[in-house]
Design an enzyme around this catalytic site. Structure first.
Site, PDB file in Angstrom:
ATOM      1  N   SER A   9       0.867  -1.135  -0.053  1.00 26.23           N
ATOM      2  CA  SER A   9      -0.148  -0.127  -0.085  1.00 26.23           C
ATOM      3  C   SER A   9       0.744   1.249   0.018  1.00 26.23           C
ATOM      4  CB  SER A   9      -1.017   0.114   1.034  1.00 26.23           C
ATOM      5  OG  SER A   9      -1.445   1.143   1.408  1.00 26.23           O
ATOM      6  N   HIS A  34      -1.475  -1.280  -4.030  1.00 24.88           N
ATOM      7  CA  HIS A  34      -2.675  -0.869  -3.435  1.00 24.88           C
ATOM      8  C   HIS A  34      -2.733   0.634  -3.340  1.00 24.88           C
ATOM      9  CE1 HIS A  34      -6.025  -1.585  -0.888  1.00 24.88           C
ATOM     10  NE2 HIS A  34      -5.793  -0.726   0.098  1.00 24.88           N
ATOM     11  N   ASP A  36      -4.802   3.887  -1.863  1.00 24.63           N
ATOM     12  CA  ASP A  36      -5.974   4.375  -0.810  1.00 24.63           C
ATOM     13  C   ASP A  36      -6.380   5.729  -1.252  1.00 24.63           C
ATOM     14  OD1 ASP A  36      -5.931   2.027   1.018  1.00 24.63           O
ATOM     15  OD2 ASP A  36      -3.986   2.637   1.312  1.00 24.63           O
ATOM     16  N   MET A  38      -8.964   8.443  -0.240  1.00 24.04           N
ATOM     17  CA  MET A  38      -9.903   9.144   0.984  1.00 24.04           C
ATOM     18  C   MET A  38     -10.379  10.459   0.664  1.00 24.04           C
ATOM     19  SD  MET A  38      -7.421   7.478   4.231  1.00 24.04           S
ATOM     20  CE  MET A  38      -6.440   6.015   4.034  1.00 24.04           C
ATOM     21  N   HIS A  67      -8.569   1.166  -3.679  1.00 25.67           N
ATOM     22  CA  HIS A  67      -9.613   1.017  -2.491  1.00 25.67           C
ATOM     23  C   HIS A  67     -10.204   2.503  -2.302  1.00 25.67           C
ATOM     24  CE1 HIS A  67      -9.819   0.337   2.001  1.00 25.67           C
ATOM     25  NE2 HIS A  67     -10.912   0.459   1.614  1.00 25.67           N
ATOM     26  N   MET A  69     -12.260   4.825  -0.341  1.00 20.27           N
ATOM     27  CA  MET A  69     -12.876   5.192   0.826  1.00 20.27           C
ATOM     28  C   MET A  69     -13.472   6.612   0.765  1.00 20.27           C
ATOM     29  SD  MET A  69      -9.531   3.708   3.170  1.00 20.27           S
ATOM     30  CE  MET A  69      -8.549   3.714   1.885  1.00 20.27           C
ATOM     31  N   MET A 138     -11.558  -5.284   6.191  1.00 20.51           N
ATOM     32  CA  MET A 138     -10.843  -4.089   7.022  1.00 20.51           C
ATOM     33  C   MET A 138     -10.461  -4.859   8.338  1.00 20.51           C
ATOM     34  SD  MET A 138     -10.250  -1.727   4.963  1.00 20.51           S
ATOM     35  CE  MET A 138      -9.395  -1.111   6.155  1.00 20.51           C
ATOM     36  N   GLY A 143      -8.800   4.647   7.188  1.00 18.28           N
ATOM     37  CA  GLY A 143      -8.502   6.198   7.252  1.00 18.28           C
ATOM     38  C   GLY A 143      -6.896   6.490   7.634  1.00 18.28           C
ATOM     39  N   GLY A 145      -2.707   4.603   7.985  1.00 21.63           N
ATOM     40  CA  GLY A 145      -1.822   3.580   7.932  1.00 21.63           C
ATOM     41  C   GLY A 145      -1.487   3.384   9.548  1.00 21.63           C
ATOM     42  N   GLY A 146      -0.577   2.390   9.473  1.00 27.75           N
ATOM     43  CA  GLY A 146       0.271   2.139  10.804  1.00 27.75           C
ATOM     44  C   GLY A 146      -0.675   1.989  11.873  1.00 27.75           C
ATOM     45  N   ASP A 181      -6.849  -5.741   5.062  1.00 25.93           N
ATOM     46  CA  ASP A 181      -5.935  -4.393   5.056  1.00 25.93           C
ATOM     47  C   ASP A 181      -6.083  -3.818   6.218  1.00 25.93           C
ATOM     48  OD1 ASP A 181      -5.113  -1.929   4.300  1.00 25.93           O
ATOM     49  OD2 ASP A 181      -6.770  -1.477   3.022  1.00 25.93           O
ATOM     50  N   GLY A 182      -4.940  -3.601   6.757  1.00 25.84           N
ATOM     51  CA  GLY A 182      -4.686  -3.123   8.101  1.00 25.84           C
ATOM     52  C   GLY A 182      -4.028  -3.708   9.039  1.00 25.84           C
ATOM     53  N   GLY A 183      -2.743  -3.289   9.530  1.00 20.72           N
ATOM     54  CA  GLY A 183      -1.930  -3.928  10.531  1.00 20.72           C
ATOM     55  C   GLY A 183      -1.510  -5.209  10.205  1.00 20.72           C
ATOM     56  N   GLY A 203       1.226  -1.770   4.107  1.00 21.18           N
ATOM     57  CA  GLY A 203       1.628  -0.315   3.919  1.00 21.18           C
ATOM     58  C   GLY A 203       3.150  -0.418   4.797  1.00 21.18           C
TER      59      GLY A 203
HETATM   60  C1  DX5 Z   1      -6.169   2.238   5.699  1.00 17.96           C
HETATM   61  C2  DX5 Z   1      -5.652   1.983   4.356  1.00 17.96           C
HETATM   62  C3  DX5 Z   1      -4.666   0.852   4.282  1.00 17.96           C
HETATM   63  C4  DX5 Z   1      -3.351   1.234   5.001  1.00 17.96           C
HETATM   64  C5  DX5 Z   1      -2.798   0.081   5.457  1.00 17.96           C
HETATM   65  O1  DX5 Z   1      -7.463   2.948   5.579  1.00 17.96           O
HETATM   66  O2  DX5 Z   1      -6.865   1.325   3.738  1.00 17.96           O
HETATM   67  O3  DX5 Z   1      -4.561   0.328   2.984  1.00 17.96           O
HETATM   68  O4  DX5 Z   1      -2.370   1.758   3.946  1.00 17.96           O
HETATM   69  O5  DX5 Z   1      -1.731   0.689   6.237  1.00 17.96           O
HETATM   70  P1  DX5 Z   1      -0.905  -0.485   7.447  1.00 17.96           P
HETATM   71  O6  DX5 Z   1      -0.395  -1.575   6.426  1.00 17.96           O
HETATM   72  O7  DX5 Z   1       0.129   0.338   7.812  1.00 17.96           O
HETATM   73  O8  DX5 Z   1      -1.832  -0.762   8.482  1.00 17.96           O
HETATM   74 ZN    ZN Z   2      -6.498   0.253   1.594  1.00 16.92          ZN
END
Ligand code: DX5
Ligand code: ZN
Length: 228
Positions: A9, A34, A36, A38, A67, A69, A138, A143, A145-146, A181-183, A203
């Site tokens: 990502s 990927h 994102d 937003m 993706h 959002m 999800m 919203g 990363g990290g 997606d996420g963490g 990401g």
């Molecule tokens: C969050 C995004 C993710 C994000 C994931 O809203 O949809 O794609 O980049 O980031 P990590 O892998 O750092 O959790």
């Molecule tokens: Zn995403």
């Protein structure tokens, strides 16, 4: 079981050298990029639009996994497809006419996928499931990363895997992927794979990996025991 695909990502990439970072992800064995999107409405944060997708398209031959959002995704689908998106994923929470939006994506020539927020029940996609290429679960609130992986989402992945297996495959013969997606990192990747996910968005664990992007991807692959 299908092969595991990894989707770096770019939200976590260094945007002052985005082209280089994408080249590293491609050379390092990433399977899709990927992106994102937003809007500051559906999620609190603002990120990129079709302009960035178009720029990314010019520097990689990997499929672009977009993706969305955003609210009213149907208003922007055509722009993202024209910019080079190969897959578009829309949130079930924002689309009263989700079937039409999925149809619109397909008619535009891209793969069509749906995504559920952590609080959205698996049953919300029961009727749209036969129409999609991929379901994104999800594993954080969208919203940023990290963020920390939400473990409570694991049973939902398994539930959706079961829903896919129960589809009447004489009628619906496409394979439907499950993305998370996420963490996602070396600790959480084996958990989501064990529950039935086969496309891992990552990401921070890829673009912020201490030993570099390729090492980040390799570590994820090793964690899930999947050679490229
Ligand atoms: C969050 C995004 C993710 C994000 C994931 O809203 O949809 O794609 O980049 O980031 P990590 O892998 O750092 O959790
Ligand atoms: Zn995403």
């Amino acid at each position: 079981m299908n092969a595991i695909r990894i989707a770096p990502s770019i939200l976590a990439a260094d945007f002052t050298r985005l082209g280089e970072q994408i080249a590293e992800a491609e050379a390092g064995g990433g399977d899709l990029i990927h992106i994102d999107i937003m809007d500051g409405r559906f999620v609190p944060n603002l990120t990129m639009g079709p302009f960035i997708v178009e720029a990314v398209r010019r520097v990689t031959s990997l499929p672009l996994d977009v993706h969305l959002m955003i609210i009213e995704p149907e208003r922007h689908v055509a722009n993202f497809i024209n910019a080079g998106a190969n897959n578009i994923t829309v949130h079930v929470e924002v689309s009263p006419n989700l079937n039409r939006t999925i149809q619109q994506i397909r008619e535009g020539g891209a793969n069509a996928s749906v995504v559920l927020n952590p609080h959205t029940h698996a049953s919300a996609i029961q009727e749209i499931l036969p129409f999609v290429d991929m379901v994104l679960v999800m594993t954080v609130n969208p919203g940023y990363g990290g963020q920390k992986f939400i473990r409570q989402t694991l049973p939902k992945i398994r539930e959706i895997r079961t829903m896919i297996e129960r589809l009447d495959h004489t009628v619906y013969n496409q394979t439907i992927a499950i993305q998370v997606d996420g963490g996602i990192d070396t600790q959480t990747a084996p958990l989501v794979v064990a529950h039935g996910a086969n496309v891992l968005v990552a990401g921070t664990s890829v673009f912020r990996a201490a030993e570099g992007v390729a090492a980040g991807i390799a570590a994820l692959r090793e964690a899930v025991g999947a050679a490229h």
